[in-house]
Scaffold this active site. Structure first.
Site, PDB file in Angstrom:
ATOM      1  CG  HIS A  75      -0.136   0.164   2.498  1.00  0.00           C
ATOM      2  ND1 HIS A  75       0.555  -0.892   3.065  1.00  0.00           N
ATOM      3  CD2 HIS A  75       0.121   1.247   3.255  1.00  0.00           C
ATOM      4  CE1 HIS A  75       1.189  -0.453   4.140  1.00  0.00           C
ATOM      5  NE2 HIS A  75       0.945   0.834   4.279  1.00  0.00           N
TER       6      HIS A  75
ATOM      7  CG  HIS B 238       0.067   5.908   2.328  1.00  0.00           C
ATOM      8  ND1 HIS B 238      -1.224   5.420   2.359  1.00  0.00           N
ATOM      9  CD2 HIS B 238       0.691   5.388   3.401  1.00  0.00           C
ATOM     10  CE1 HIS B 238      -1.365   4.645   3.427  1.00  0.00           C
ATOM     11  NE2 HIS B 238      -0.211   4.607   4.070  1.00  0.00           N
TER      12      HIS B 238
END
Length: 154
Positions: A62, A77
């Site tokens: 992620h 992110h």
């Protein structure tokens, strides 16, 4: 032509201020200053590309950090709270320690998996350890394609 100081958009979408990210760590710029991109709607996997040239310092499904040759860490992110998905819906294309050029593919993700888990797939792009509001971008409020300039490193 990309100067090594230009941070490129890792995904296509709409650029907005970190202050508007639905996460206190990013909106308060605790990790650093930058911008966020709300990815364009996609029917298939979304490709997330390196915003700068450098070495992949950290790589999670992620999120990843690319460390430039002049020691700037740029965090990408993918989504908010997506760490809780434990990699589900994400596929790593690159490896930690790899050297990447700006625009190299690092991760792909399935936007429907993030939506199904109830999370936002907003993508903050942050200069690690930078002072709040030290990054400015003329792109806020505009749509970008993957590889468009987001901001300059100070």
């Amino acid at each position: 032509m990309n100067g090594s100081r230009t941070v490129l958009s890792p995904v296509a979408g709409q650029v907005f201020s970190l202050a508007d990210v639905p996460d206190p760590v990013f909106s308060a710029q605790m990790v650093g200053s930058g911008v966020a991109v709300r990815p364009a709607p996609s029917n298939g996997p979304v490709e997330v590309r390196s915003p700068v040239e450098g070495k992949i310092l950290k790589l999670h499904p992620h999120a990843f950090v690319v460390f430039t040759d002049d020691k700037a860490g740029v965090l990408v992110h993918i989504g908010i709270d997506t760490v809780k998905m434990k990699g589900e819906g994400f596929e790593l294309v690159a490896a930690e320690g790899d050297r990447v050029q700006a625009g190299d593919l690092v991760v792909t993700y399935d936007p429907t998996a993030i939506a199904a888990a109830g999370y936002s797939d907003v993508v903050p792009v942050v200069l690690m350890d930078s002072k709040p509001d030290s990054i400015t971008s003329t792109q806020i409020g505009s749509d970008v394609t993957t590889g468009d300039p987001l901001f300059e490193l100070p």
